[in-house]
Structures are given as structure tokens and as C-alpha cells.
Design an enzyme around this catalytic site. Structure first.
Site, short mmCIF file in Angstrom:
data_model
loop_
_atom_site.label_atom_id
_atom_site.label_comp_id
_atom_site.label_asym_id
_atom_site.label_seq_id
_atom_site.Cartn_x
_atom_site.Cartn_y
_atom_site.Cartn_z
N THR A 2 0.86 -1.19 0.00
CA THR A 2 0.00 0.00 0.00
C THR A 2 0.89 1.24 0.00
O THR A 2 2.10 1.15 0.23
CB THR A 2 -0.92 0.06 1.23
OG1 THR A 2 -0.13 0.26 2.41
CG2 THR A 2 -1.74 -1.22 1.38
N ALA A 54 3.28 -0.92 4.40
CA ALA A 54 2.61 0.38 4.61
C ALA A 54 3.67 1.46 4.74
O ALA A 54 4.79 1.20 5.20
CB ALA A 54 1.71 0.35 5.84
N VAL A 67 7.88 -1.67 6.45
CA VAL A 67 7.61 -0.23 6.45
C VAL A 67 8.28 0.42 5.23
O VAL A 67 9.49 0.29 5.03
CB VAL A 67 8.11 0.44 7.74
CG1 VAL A 67 7.79 1.93 7.72
CG2 VAL A 67 7.46 -0.22 8.96
N LYS A 68 7.46 1.12 4.46
CA LYS A 68 7.96 1.80 3.26
C LYS A 68 8.45 3.20 3.63
O LYS A 68 7.71 3.98 4.22
CB LYS A 68 6.86 1.88 2.20
CG LYS A 68 6.37 0.52 1.75
CD LYS A 68 5.18 0.62 0.81
CE LYS A 68 5.56 1.28 -0.50
NZ LYS A 68 4.41 1.28 -1.46
N ILE A 69 9.68 3.48 3.25
CA ILE A 69 10.30 4.77 3.54
C ILE A 69 10.74 5.42 2.23
O ILE A 69 11.52 4.82 1.48
CB ILE A 69 11.55 4.60 4.44
CG1 ILE A 69 11.21 3.83 5.73
CG2 ILE A 69 12.17 5.95 4.74
CD1 ILE A 69 10.37 4.59 6.72
#
Length: 220
Positions: A27, A58, A84-86
Site C-alpha cells: 500500500t 505500509a 515499512v515503506k520509507i
């Protein structure tokens, strides 16, 4: 190879999970916003749709490293094992390094160049997500960028992998896989395009007609 769906549509994830051998769901803020649901409501539902073994991704919203780390910890507490998308900015790279030390798995996102992706991998991101079609839309060559990034990771960051994203056609996704990518994420329309091949339906109808002409029914 890992195949993901790029969506927050729980109903479609549930439907396609019965068809595709998906590894999980990715997402981003735009996708979650389109769902009209709070991220804290939709993430558990998505995790339930893909099962305990499925991987959920996310993204943080903060622009600074400290905020990114805090949000990443909050996401990880809510959904243990979440990736975790950074965004791969200067602050994002600092956050990826800090989260690596915390044991939180990250994906470097919004990657528009091979060098940018390599930096994310060297900082500690497990996944790196190049935006294939968006690079094309800006006059670049998205597939070539993915090829370069894949080669760089193989040589210099073998513990990281390309998770190619931003597709408009199945051909783009296949070209990334041919370049050696170990993971891709498909928007729902591209996933559906892979299934909707008129020639296949025509062939099946021909088989049925020939069988019915010979035996008077469609029973085996």
C-alpha cells in the site's frame, strides 16, 4: 519470486488471493486514501485477507527521520512483521539506517534512479521499489533503470532485493522479471489484464464446441 498486489481494496485482495499465488499486499498513502478507510482499520483487514504468512507493506507520512522512525514503530506495533515503506530521501536514508538497527524491515520507495535504489539497499532496506512507469512518463527508461539496479544489488547489496512497482501493462512487469527482479507488485488493473486474454476464451469455446459436436454434451 514474490508477487504482491498493490491495493487497499480488501474485497479484491480476498478474491484474487484465491487465484494468484500472492506473497502479500503493498500500500501507499494514495492507495489508502482512495479506500476512504483509516489506515489503522484497513491494515488489519488486509492482513486477515492475505493470512498470517502474507507480508503487508505500509508507508510512513513524516518528512523527517525522527518522525519516520516513530511512525514505523507504530506500524510495527500494530501489525507485527509489517514492512515499512520509507521514501528514499536524505531523511529517509537516515531513517532506514536507524530502523535497521531496531530490527524493523523496510522498503525504500519512490525510487527513480538506480543510484538512489542502491543507496537505500546499502542503508539497510530489504526491498527497493523502482517506479517503472513513472520513470517512463518522465521520458526515462524504467526497464533499463530496473536492470541497472538489479545488477548493482547483485554485486554490492545481495541481501536486498528489487520489488518493482508502478506498472501500466503486464509487459512491463514481465520485463522486470526477465531482468532478474525477485519481486513485483501489481495494481489491480494490471493483475486483471494478465487474466483477461480473449484468445484463451476463444480457444476454450472451440474445445467445448468440438466436444459437444462429437458427444452431445460437455461432460468428461
Amino acid at each position: 519470486m514474490e508477487l504482491y498486489l498493490d491495493t487497499a481494496n480488501v474485497a479484491e485482495v480476498e478474491r484474487l488471493a484465491h487465484i494468484f499465488p500472492i506473497a502479500g499486499v503493498t500500500t501507499n498513502p494514495s492507495i489508502v486514501a482512495a479506500s476512504k478507510e483509516s489506515i489503522w482499520d484497513v491494515l488489519p483487514r488486509l492482513q486477515n485477507a492475505i493470512g498470517e504468512e502474507g507480508t503487508l507493506f505500509a508507508q510512513t507520512m513524516s518528512r523527517d527521520a525522527k518522525g519516520m522512525v516513530e511512525e514505523a514503530k507504530r506500524l510495527n506495533n500494530a501489525i507485527p512483521g509489517i514492512v515499512v515503506k520509507i521514501p528514499v530521501t536524505a531523511e529517509g536514508l537516515a531513517a532506514i539506517k536507524l530502523l535497521k538497527k531496531e530490527g524493523i524491515v523496510t522498503l525504500g520507495t519512490a525510487v527513480y534512479s538506480a543510484s538512489q535504489g542502491l543507496l537505500a539497499a546499502l542503508a539497510g532496506a530489504k526491498y527497493v521499489a523502482p517506479y517503472v512507469n513513472r520513470v517512463d512518463a518522465q521520458g526515462g527508461d524504467g526497464i533499463r533503470m530496473v536492470q541497472e539496479l538489479q545488477t548493482l544489488l547483485e554485486h554490492h547489496a545481495p541481501d536486498s532485493m528489487v520489488l518493482a512497482a508502478s506498472f501500466k501493462t503486464p509487459r512491463q512487469a514481465l520485463d522486470c522479471l526477465l531482468a532478474g527482479c525477485q519481486a513485483i507488485t501489481l495494481p489491480l488493473d494490471v493483475a486483471q489484464q494478465m487474466l483477461n486474454t480473449p484468445a484463451v476464451e476463444s480457444a476454450i469455446e472451440k474445445f467445448e464446441q468440438d466436444w459437444k459436436n462429437a458427444f452431445g454434451n460437455l461432460n468428461l
